[in-house]
Write a protein that holds these residues in place. Sequence first.
Motif, PDB file in Angstrom:
ATOM      1  N   LEU A  12       0.747  -1.286   0.025  1.00 50.61           N
ATOM      2  CA  LEU A  12       0.106  -0.143  -0.052  1.00 50.61           C
ATOM      3  C   LEU A  12       1.074   1.286   0.113  1.00 50.61           C
ATOM      4  O   LEU A  12       0.665   2.129  -0.682  1.00 50.61           O
ATOM      5  N   ILE A  13       1.827   1.180   0.782  1.00 56.94           N
ATOM      6  CA  ILE A  13       2.875   2.384   1.046  1.00 56.94           C
ATOM      7  C   ILE A  13       3.439   2.718  -0.546  1.00 56.94           C
ATOM      8  O   ILE A  13       3.636   3.752  -0.874  1.00 56.94           O
ATOM      9  N   SER A  14       3.956   1.670  -1.020  1.00 50.29           N
ATOM     10  CA  SER A  14       4.702   1.724  -2.132  1.00 50.29           C
ATOM     11  C   SER A  14       3.700   2.349  -3.273  1.00 50.29           C
ATOM     12  O   SER A  14       4.185   3.082  -4.245  1.00 50.29           O
ATOM     13  N   GLY A  15       2.323   1.781  -3.382  1.00 47.00           N
ATOM     14  CA  GLY A  15       1.543   2.007  -4.465  1.00 47.00           C
ATOM     15  C   GLY A  15       1.154   3.704  -4.355  1.00 47.00           C
ATOM     16  O   GLY A  15       1.046   4.471  -5.230  1.00 47.00           O
ATOM     17  N   LEU A  16       1.032   4.165  -2.963  1.00 51.98           N
ATOM     18  CA  LEU A  16       0.688   5.409  -2.720  1.00 51.98           C
ATOM     19  C   LEU A  16       1.980   6.538  -3.061  1.00 51.98           C
ATOM     20  O   LEU A  16       1.963   7.340  -3.863  1.00 51.98           O
ATOM     21  N   ALA A  17       3.277   6.124  -2.776  1.00 50.33           N
ATOM     22  CA  ALA A  17       4.373   6.751  -2.695  1.00 50.33           C
ATOM     23  C   ALA A  17       4.666   6.779  -4.444  1.00 50.33           C
ATOM     24  O   ALA A  17       4.969   8.007  -4.977  1.00 50.33           O
ATOM     25  N   SER A  18       4.661   5.769  -5.202  1.00 46.79           N
ATOM     26  CA  SER A  18       4.915   5.698  -6.668  1.00 46.79           C
ATOM     27  C   SER A  18       3.896   6.368  -7.345  1.00 46.79           C
ATOM     28  O   SER A  18       4.197   6.973  -8.558  1.00 46.79           O
ATOM     29  N   ASN A  19       2.556   6.537  -7.038  1.00 44.04           N
ATOM     30  CA  ASN A  19       1.511   7.369  -7.508  1.00 44.04           C
ATOM     31  C   ASN A  19       1.582   8.963  -7.056  1.00 44.04           C
ATOM     32  O   ASN A  19       0.691   9.523  -7.635  1.00 44.04           O
ATOM     33  N   CYS A  20       2.693   9.154  -6.264  1.00 44.80           N
ATOM     34  CA  CYS A  20       2.969  10.645  -5.782  1.00 44.80           C
ATOM     35  C   CYS A  20       1.961  10.865  -4.847  1.00 44.80           C
ATOM     36  O   CYS A  20       1.750  12.344  -4.595  1.00 44.80           O
ATOM     37  N   TYR A  21       1.267  10.034  -4.356  1.00 42.35           N
ATOM     38  CA  TYR A  21       0.270  10.594  -3.029  1.00 42.35           C
ATOM     39  C   TYR A  21       1.298  10.270  -1.886  1.00 42.35           C
ATOM     40  O   TYR A  21       0.972   9.578  -0.885  1.00 42.35           O
ATOM     41  N   ILE A  22       1.833  11.321  -1.643  1.00 39.41           N
ATOM     42  CA  ILE A  22       3.211  11.370  -0.652  1.00 39.41           C
ATOM     43  C   ILE A  22       2.471  11.371   0.599  1.00 39.41           C
ATOM     44  O   ILE A  22       2.988  10.519   1.663  1.00 39.41           O
ATOM     45  N   SER A  23       1.579  12.519   0.964  1.00 39.42           N
ATOM     46  CA  SER A  23       1.419  12.537   2.228  1.00 39.42           C
ATOM     47  C   SER A  23       0.524  11.146   2.672  1.00 39.42           C
ATOM     48  O   SER A  23       0.436  10.876   4.041  1.00 39.42           O
ATOM     49  N   SER A  24      -0.320  10.685   1.980  1.00 37.18           N
ATOM     50  CA  SER A  24      -1.221   9.476   1.806  1.00 37.18           C
ATOM     51  C   SER A  24      -0.224   8.423   2.500  1.00 37.18           C
ATOM     52  O   SER A  24      -0.395   7.434   3.298  1.00 37.18           O
ATOM     53  N   ALA A  25       1.227   8.224   1.657  1.00 38.88           N
ATOM     54  CA  ALA A  25       1.920   7.200   1.967  1.00 38.88           C
ATOM     55  C   ALA A  25       2.444   7.278   3.203  1.00 38.88           C
ATOM     56  O   ALA A  25       2.643   6.152   4.196  1.00 38.88           O
ATOM     57  N   PHE A  26       2.723   8.566   4.050  1.00 39.99           N
ATOM     58  CA  PHE A  26       3.096   8.836   5.244  1.00 39.99           C
ATOM     59  C   PHE A  26       2.048   8.256   6.257  1.00 39.99           C
ATOM     60  O   PHE A  26       2.132   7.648   7.328  1.00 39.99           O
ATOM     61  N   SER A  27       0.808   8.779   5.828  1.00 41.74           N
ATOM     62  CA  SER A  27      -0.283   8.394   6.601  1.00 41.74           C
ATOM     63  C   SER A  27      -0.484   6.843   6.931  1.00 41.74           C
ATOM     64  O   SER A  27      -0.650   6.337   7.841  1.00 41.74           O
ATOM     65  N   ALA A  28      -0.388   6.141   5.678  1.00 38.52           N
ATOM     66  CA  ALA A  28      -0.532   4.652   5.720  1.00 38.52           C
ATOM     67  C   ALA A  28       0.612   4.028   6.702  1.00 38.52           C
ATOM     68  O   ALA A  28       0.636   3.105   7.555  1.00 38.52           O
ATOM     69  N   PHE A  29       2.042   4.725   6.607  1.00 40.95           N
ATOM     70  CA  PHE A  29       2.951   4.395   7.329  1.00 40.95           C
ATOM     71  C   PHE A  29       2.699   4.474   8.975  1.00 40.95           C
ATOM     72  O   PHE A  29       2.962   3.579   9.927  1.00 40.95           O
ATOM     73  N   GLU A  30       2.135   5.240   9.171  1.00 48.40           N
ATOM     74  CA  GLU A  30       1.763   5.785  10.642  1.00 48.40           C
ATOM     75  C   GLU A  30       0.614   4.802  11.138  1.00 48.40           C
ATOM     76  O   GLU A  30       0.659   4.228  12.181  1.00 48.40           O
ATOM     77  N   ASP A  31      -0.381   4.365  10.145  1.00 42.94           N
ATOM     78  CA  ASP A  31      -1.649   3.539  10.391  1.00 42.94           C
ATOM     79  C   ASP A  31      -1.087   2.215  10.529  1.00 42.94           C
ATOM     80  O   ASP A  31      -1.279   1.220  11.580  1.00 42.94           O
ATOM     81  N   MET A  32       0.272   1.863  10.226  1.00 45.71           N
ATOM     82  CA  MET A  32       0.959   0.663  10.055  1.00 45.71           C
ATOM     83  C   MET A  32       1.564   0.513  11.397  1.00 45.71           C
ATOM     84  O   MET A  32       1.193  -0.819  12.242  1.00 45.71           O
ATOM     85  N   ARG A  33       1.945   1.424  12.052  1.00 51.59           N
ATOM     86  CA  ARG A  33       2.595   1.338  13.428  1.00 51.59           C
ATOM     87  C   ARG A  33       1.256   1.370  14.203  1.00 51.59           C
ATOM     88  O   ARG A  33       1.800   0.734  15.315  1.00 51.59           O
ATOM     89  N   LEU A  34       0.349   2.071  14.023  1.00 54.87           N
ATOM     90  CA  LEU A  34      -0.586   2.088  15.189  1.00 54.87           C
ATOM     91  C   LEU A  34      -1.327   0.640  15.196  1.00 54.87           C
ATOM     92  O   LEU A  34      -1.785   0.168  16.265  1.00 54.87           O
ATOM     93  N   ALA A  35      -1.224  -0.063  13.902  1.00 57.90           N
ATOM     94  CA  ALA A  35      -1.846  -1.580  14.099  1.00 57.90           C
ATOM     95  C   ALA A  35      -0.704  -2.612  14.700  1.00 57.90           C
ATOM     96  O   ALA A  35      -0.993  -3.767  14.536  1.00 57.90           O
ATOM     97  N   ARG A  36       0.298  -1.960  15.159  1.00 54.15           N
ATOM     98  CA  ARG A  36       1.471  -2.911  15.783  1.00 54.15           C
ATOM     99  C   ARG A  36       2.056  -3.688  14.662  1.00 54.15           C
ATOM    100  O   ARG A  36       2.354  -4.953  15.276  1.00 54.15           O
ATOM    101  N   VAL A  37       2.020  -3.475  13.553  1.00 54.86           N
ATOM    102  CA  VAL A  37       2.852  -4.359  12.489  1.00 54.86           C
ATOM    103  C   VAL A  37       4.153  -3.646  12.518  1.00 54.86           C
ATOM    104  O   VAL A  37       4.347  -2.299  12.034  1.00 54.86           O
TER     105      VAL A  37
END
Length: 882
Positions: free
Chosen positions: A595-620
């Motif tokens: 998901l992070i790769s798809g968002l980052a490569s499609n230039c959804y940079i802020s969404s990519a960082f948001s997904a990264f934070e969600d990942m850590r909140l999900a304890r992954v």
Amino acid sequence: MLCEAVTKTFKGNYSYRFQDICIGVLSLCNSKSLKEGVCVHSPIVKLGLQDDFYLNNNLLSLYVKCFGVDHARHFFDEMPYKDVVSWTGILSAYVRNENHEQALELFGSMISFGLYPNEFTLSSVLRSCSAIEEFECGTRIQAYMVKNGFDSNPVLASALIGLYSKCGFIEEAYANFAYMGGGDTISWTTMISSLVQAHKWSQALQLYIRMVEAGVPANEFTFVKLLAASSALGLSYGKLVHAHMILLGIELNVILKTALVDMYSKCQRMEDAVKALNQTPERDVFIWTTIISGFIRSMKVREAIAAVQEMEMSETVPNNFTYSTILNACSSILSLELGKQVHSRVIMAGLKDDIYVGNALVDMYMKCSNLIDDALRVFRVMTSQNVITWTSLIAGFAEHGFAQDSFQYFEKMRAVGLKPNSFTLSSMLAACSTIKSHFQTRKLHGYMIKAKADCDSVVGNALVDAYAGLGMVDDAWRVIRNMSRRDAITYTSLASRMNQMGYHDRALNIIRHMNNDIVKMDGFSLASFLSASAGLGSTGAGKQLHCFSVKSGLGCWLSVSNSLVDLYGKCGCIHDAHRAFREINEPDVASWNGLISGLASNCYISSAFSAFEDMRLARVKPDSVTFLLVLFACSHGGLVDLGLEHFHSMRDAHGIAPQLDHYVCLIDLLGRSGRLEEAMGVMKTMPCRPDALIYKTLLSASKLHGNVPLGEDMARQGLNLDPSDPAFYMLLANLYDRSGRSDLGEKTRRLMKERGLRKSPCQSWMEIRNQVHLFTAGDRSHPHINEINEKIGSLKAEFQCRGYIYRDNGDTSYHSEKLAVAFALLSTPSKTPILIVKKLRVCTDCHDFVMLVTQVVDREIIVREGNRIHSFKKGGCSCRGH
């Protein structure tokens, strides 16, 4: 004690003859396995009673029970007269002792002496035939049975069923069963067991239904086999069998309870397994080992260790299988500390010489320890090693990168007389792949042909993977064609390797070969084909595979779901990627990375960082790939300080040591932003040696910011490292051109040509109606090239007519992406998005051209360059110039 027993037996009756007294003593001792009974042997000989069949047969039985088969054989050979009971007694002793070859030799001697075997003799012989798969001898026994009327005997019929199924003739076994007519509980259970052993689980349960309809009562052994079948078929079947056990009032002894616990644990229902364990207080080491194994299978190692402690508190001593199971758990979670603790317990329990424990220890140390000496130390102190021991060692060497040691120990293994099995050979092929050795692979293949091991499907699949991994695709196909049995693994290995080589279209063609072989896709093969679709940018093929995943039920596989996220992300369909991600019940680190790769490569940079934070909140827990993607997002979003922060947090907060790829990303991040001195500082201080990609990254940054001295230095160092890479010449020439030194640019290009180097032709491709169209810069071989060139010309005229500023560079007029865009506009319906895939970066001229096209034509054009996607709409691009 014996005298008292004899006195008690014969008290008050002195009319017994001595012969009757001996018979009574022997009968008593046989029933209680008392060694003292052989004391009558001497007086029997002294009084001349050694010719008595009954006495001798009883003595033979006592020798077998109390002194073993060797002493019994010595007595048997001295018997002056032997009848069928004598022969059957010694023969069955050999069978119980698993000396099946000698049992069959004895049977041959018995026949040569003219004695006729009875049903007990035949039953023992059939057991030996089954054990060593001596099918011809077994069929001769069957002929004798039919000739002498034994074929209706249910015990012998059950033994025959066992013989046929053990030798792989399951249909013939069923025919024998059907010939019996009714049959009893033993024969029905034997047939069910045979079907389970042949992995025909559904047929086993169907046969049980017929057994119920026939009114034949099932026993606990029947249900043990039915639960084994249910373990393979799924929880719903297991619950039905369990319910039927309760309905029939089957007593839950420890054997049946163990099967019940095993079924629930294999179905990942450990709560139900524990409930089954607690149904009765009776427990033994086998049921404890089963529950421990179940916890480990569910990756609940803490619970497994707690079960071991509870087992010991109940004064049940763990056996070799218990310790082997726990050591395998240590291997799976890579816990060296726990493995060492278990090792010390093994020594205390006196099991250090056990072959199963030793094998598990070798495997654990090879997988958990960075030092191969730990595994070698265990290997050398083992009193005996089998093929599994050697294979664990050889595979461990290969995994640690010591391929030469794998070859050395492979030769040592053969020298001690051990024959490698399919897993040994697969490990050796993995070692060949590690060192990319064509010679060793062919040499090993020759050995396999000579040893007739290439017929094994496991070995065949490993050969396919080895050849494909070396780029020898034709050899891999040759192996496949010669395989007698191909399965999903065969084709998955080839498809995965083709994806790695970039042959995505050829990987997708494998589906046709699978269909021709009537080989069903599994989750792994489907994931490989989805990856091929993603690599090719083929949304058509990807969507068809997506539909297939839903229809086949394979969509629940995590590997398939992750591949769908990757597919839609790489094809620019980020909303579909997000939908595929949301459908995953428990996303793992690969899911979040996709998901992070798809968002980052499609230039959804802020969404990519948001997904990264969600990942850590999900304890992954993020891995090294996650941080590579985060650095990529920072680089293409121009977020230098945030990128530096995440880079330093890798080691400090997450304990992940940066690898060369992370340094490349960091240098790219600094270089793009113009912080070239910092980028140089990173290169000089990083713990690993710079490779060609590092120098090319800094050279590209020098070109971007016009720093000629730094660019020349990077080109010089890079060419020292890889003098045959034309990319350095092209980047340096472009740097000179952009700095107003076109003379030096032309000189650099001439130098490249003089050295026989040629730039790889820029290629772009796209899919239209399930057909891939490939375009190469300057190529005029396309059947519609004239219409394509006319379209490019008309678009440029339209730009000029509308007053758009477009500086036409003649050298870029026929770049591959321009040809692809023009052809797509000619060949696809209006309003349909266009997806073009390109390995190299889009040049500035082509980038401006496509932006203007979307201003003239109301179409979305998606261009994927490597891992980055440009989405052009209404004269703008998602990259926003970064």
